[in-house]
Design a protein around this motif. Structure first.
Motif, PDB file in Angstrom:
ATOM      1  N   ALA A  45       2.340   2.384  15.549  1.00 14.30           N
ATOM      2  CA  ALA A  45       1.479   1.363  14.956  1.00 14.30           C
ATOM      3  C   ALA A  45       0.880   1.850  13.641  1.00 14.30           C
ATOM      4  O   ALA A  45       0.871   1.127  12.633  1.00 14.30           O
ATOM      5  N   TRP A  46       0.385   3.089  13.637  1.00 15.05           N
ATOM      6  CA  TRP A  46      -0.211   3.623  12.417  1.00 15.05           C
ATOM      7  C   TRP A  46       0.837   3.904  11.345  1.00 15.05           C
ATOM      8  O   TRP A  46       0.594   3.688  10.154  1.00 15.05           O
ATOM      9  N   ASN A  47       1.991   4.384  11.752  1.00 19.12           N
ATOM     10  CA  ASN A  47       3.032   4.694  10.774  1.00 19.12           C
ATOM     11  C   ASN A  47       3.574   3.425  10.121  1.00 19.12           C
ATOM     12  O   ASN A  47       3.834   3.401   8.915  1.00 19.12           O
ATOM     13  N   VAL A  48       3.740   2.365  10.922  1.00 22.85           N
ATOM     14  CA  VAL A  48       4.272   1.114  10.385  1.00 22.85           C
ATOM     15  C   VAL A  48       3.249   0.419   9.494  1.00 22.85           C
ATOM     16  O   VAL A  48       3.588  -0.068   8.409  1.00 22.85           O
ATOM     17  N   THR A  49       1.993   0.367   9.924  1.00 26.91           N
ATOM     18  CA  THR A  49       0.975  -0.341   9.139  1.00 26.91           C
ATOM     19  C   THR A  49       0.468   0.491   7.964  1.00 26.91           C
ATOM     20  O   THR A  49       0.629   0.111   6.803  1.00 26.91           O
ATOM     21  N   LEU A  50      -0.123   1.643   8.268  1.00 26.73           N
ATOM     22  CA  LEU A  50      -0.671   2.485   7.207  1.00 26.73           C
ATOM     23  C   LEU A  50       0.442   3.056   6.330  1.00 26.73           C
ATOM     24  O   LEU A  50       0.322   3.078   5.097  1.00 26.73           O
ATOM     25  N   GLY A  51       1.535   3.523   6.957  1.00 26.99           N
ATOM     26  CA  GLY A  51       2.627   4.110   6.187  1.00 26.99           C
ATOM     27  C   GLY A  51       3.278   3.116   5.244  1.00 26.99           C
ATOM     28  O   GLY A  51       3.564   3.429   4.081  1.00 26.99           O
ATOM     29  N   THR A  52       3.509   1.891   5.720  1.00 27.75           N
ATOM     30  CA  THR A  52       4.122   0.871   4.870  1.00 27.75           C
ATOM     31  C   THR A  52       3.185   0.468   3.742  1.00 27.75           C
ATOM     32  O   THR A  52       3.608   0.333   2.586  1.00 27.75           O
ATOM     33  N   SER A  53       1.911   0.291   4.054  1.00 22.74           N
ATOM     34  CA  SER A  53       0.934  -0.096   3.023  1.00 22.74           C
ATOM     35  C   SER A  53       0.815   0.979   1.946  1.00 22.74           C
ATOM     36  O   SER A  53       0.797   0.677   0.744  1.00 22.74           O
ATOM     37  N   LEU A  54       0.736   2.242   2.386  1.00 22.28           N
ATOM     38  CA  LEU A  54       0.632   3.342   1.434  1.00 22.28           C
ATOM     39  C   LEU A  54       1.892   3.453   0.578  1.00 22.28           C
ATOM     40  O   LEU A  54       1.817   3.679  -0.638  1.00 22.28           O
ATOM     41  N   SER A  55       3.047   3.283   1.187  1.00 22.06           N
ATOM     42  CA  SER A  55       4.310   3.362   0.448  1.00 22.06           C
ATOM     43  C   SER A  55       4.398   2.270  -0.611  1.00 22.06           C
ATOM     44  O   SER A  55       4.820   2.523  -1.749  1.00 22.06           O
ATOM     45  N   LEU A  56       3.989   1.053  -0.240  1.00 23.65           N
ATOM     46  CA  LEU A  56       4.036  -0.053  -1.197  1.00 23.65           C
ATOM     47  C   LEU A  56       3.036   0.167  -2.329  1.00 23.65           C
ATOM     48  O   LEU A  56       3.347  -0.089  -3.505  1.00 23.65           O
ATOM     49  N   ALA A  57       1.844   0.661  -1.999  1.00 25.47           N
ATOM     50  CA  ALA A  57       0.845   0.931  -3.039  1.00 25.47           C
ATOM     51  C   ALA A  57       1.346   1.993  -4.018  1.00 25.47           C
ATOM     52  O   ALA A  57       1.193   1.855  -5.244  1.00 25.47           O
ATOM     53  N   LEU A  58       1.947   3.050  -3.493  1.00 23.84           N
ATOM     54  CA  LEU A  58       2.488   4.097  -4.365  1.00 23.84           C
ATOM     55  C   LEU A  58       3.642   3.579  -5.204  1.00 23.84           C
ATOM     56  O   LEU A  58       3.786   3.949  -6.379  1.00 23.84           O
ATOM     57  N   ALA A  59       4.478   2.718  -4.610  1.00 24.26           N
ATOM     58  CA  ALA A  59       5.599   2.150  -5.361  1.00 24.26           C
ATOM     59  C   ALA A  59       5.097   1.305  -6.529  1.00 24.26           C
ATOM     60  O   ALA A  59       5.677   1.331  -7.628  1.00 24.26           O
ATOM     61  N   LEU A  60       4.022   0.551  -6.313  1.00 21.39           N
ATOM     62  CA  LEU A  60       3.449  -0.243  -7.403  1.00 21.39           C
ATOM     63  C   LEU A  60       2.925   0.652  -8.524  1.00 21.39           C
ATOM     64  O   LEU A  60       3.048   0.327  -9.712  1.00 21.39           O
ATOM     65  N   LEU A  61       2.344   1.804  -8.146  1.00 18.62           N
ATOM     66  CA  LEU A  61       1.864   2.749  -9.158  1.00 18.62           C
ATOM     67  C   LEU A  61       3.027   3.425  -9.884  1.00 18.62           C
ATOM     68  O   LEU A  61       2.931   3.714 -11.080  1.00 18.62           O
ATOM     69  N   MET A  62       4.112   3.676  -9.158  1.00 19.59           N
ATOM     70  CA  MET A  62       5.267   4.341  -9.773  1.00 19.59           C
ATOM     71  C   MET A  62       6.088   3.400 -10.630  1.00 19.59           C
ATOM     72  O   MET A  62       6.891   3.847 -11.460  1.00 19.59           O
ATOM     73  N   ASN A  63       5.928   2.106 -10.431  1.00 14.53           N
ATOM     74  CA  ASN A  63       6.704   1.123 -11.179  1.00 14.53           C
ATOM     75  C   ASN A  63       6.046   0.823 -12.522  1.00 14.53           C
ATOM     76  O   ASN A  63       5.794  -0.317 -12.888  1.00 14.53           O
ATOM     77  N   ARG A  64       5.777   1.868 -13.250  1.00 17.34           N
ATOM     78  CA  ARG A  64       5.129   1.765 -14.556  1.00 17.34           C
ATOM     79  C   ARG A  64       5.807   2.728 -15.526  1.00 17.34           C
ATOM     80  O   ARG A  64       6.367   3.737 -15.116  1.00 17.34           O
ATOM     81  N   PRO A  65       5.739   2.452 -16.798  1.00 14.71           N
ATOM     82  CA  PRO A  65       6.287   3.403 -17.768  1.00 14.71           C
ATOM     83  C   PRO A  65       5.352   4.583 -17.950  1.00 14.71           C
ATOM     84  O   PRO A  65       4.163   4.506 -17.631  1.00 14.71           O
ATOM     85  N   GLY A  66       5.886   5.676 -18.468  1.00 18.11           N
ATOM     86  CA  GLY A  66       5.038   6.813 -18.780  1.00 18.11           C
ATOM     87  C   GLY A  66       5.332   8.028 -17.918  1.00 18.11           C
ATOM     88  O   GLY A  66       5.932   7.943 -16.851  1.00 18.11           O
TER      89      GLY A  66
END
Length: 260
Positions: A45-66
């Motif tokens: 439950a924690w891996n699917v919810t927290l892990g997925t949310s954290l992964s998506l948040a990091l992906a949004l941060l990584m999807n930037r130039p620089g």
């Protein structure tokens, strides 16, 4: 097929005896099995919810130039290329009560008054495993999300801005619909991977203390390779297969895009 047959017998070298569903009846009445299943569901439950949310948040941060985004990509992906046993040994040191970096840092900052028994406490050991599991599983899923994000047409964001959509509305109306297939894949991978959790827990806590961090696979391992009850262990494996298959199909159905 052999495992299925094995689950209906009392295994002995060269002289296995057919006992029908006795292994399954014993399994369902064993409180240690339900404890292991509860721990596995807790981690999942924690891996699917927290892990997925954290992964998506990091992906949004990584999807930037620089250069900062590139360094972040390397840092996030690093756990994927590290062997799980090696990572477990590193976390074993980090969580050490007396000399671990985490306790030392918390004490120096005044966050805690005494060292936290991360791996020696029935309460903290479960949460320690959650931290390790999320850390281990974030890199791959974040990269999958990043690939999906880079496939979203930029024109859609420009059109949303012209319509007055803020960043949150752009995420809901543009980003989320386009990455939904990847979201389904990531969540199913995390669900199956969480149920398969073994190496890090076996190395760091061995399922203890008091079975509080034991998962189904560690329970299966004990029955098969410590007690040599391979018939009963096979029954555990078949039940494990059924649970994961049902949860994966249910998850895929619930997250299915029904707008088409």
């Amino acid at each position: 097929a052999y495992a299925l047959w094995l689950s209906f017998v009392q295994w002995k070298p060269g002289a296995s005896r057919w006992i029908g569903t006795a292994n399954y009846a014993r399994l369902l009445s064993d409180p240690l099995f339900w404890n292991a299943l509860g721990n596995t569901v807790f981690y999942t439950a924690w891996n699917v919810t927290l892990g997925t949310s954290l992964s998506l948040a990091l992906a949004l941060l990584m999807n930037r130039p620089g250069i900062a985004a590139r360094i972040l990509r390397l840092s996030v992906f690093m756990p994927v290329i590290v062997s799980t046993p090696v990572a477990a040994m590193a976390w074993l040191w980090l969580f050490d009560v007396d000399y671990g970096l985490i306790n030392r840092t918390l004490l120096d900052l005044g966050v805690v008054a005494r060292p936290v028994p991360w791996l020696n406490s029935p309460f903290y050991s479960r949460w320690s495993m959650v931290i390790v599991n999320v850390w281990l599983g974030t890199g791959l899923s974040a990269m999958l999300f990043l690939a999906a994000l880079q496939g979203v047409p930029r024109e859609l964001y420009e059109a949303a801005k012209l319509d007055g959509a803020n960043l949150w509305r752009q995420f809901l109306a543009v980003t989320l619909p386009h990455i939904r297939p990847t979201l389904v894949v990531v969540m199913i991978i995390k669900l199956i991977g969480s149920f398969k959790t073994f190496d890090q827990i076996f190395i760091m806590t061995g399922g203890g203390p008091l079975y509080r961090s034991e998962t189904i696979l560690i329970y299966l391992y004990r029955q098969g390779f410590e007690y040599f009850d391979f018939g009963f262990a096979a029954a555990v494996g078949i039940v494990f297969l059924a649970i994961v298959a049902c949860l994966s199909m249910a998850q895929a159905f619930l997250l299915k895009d029904r707008r088409r």
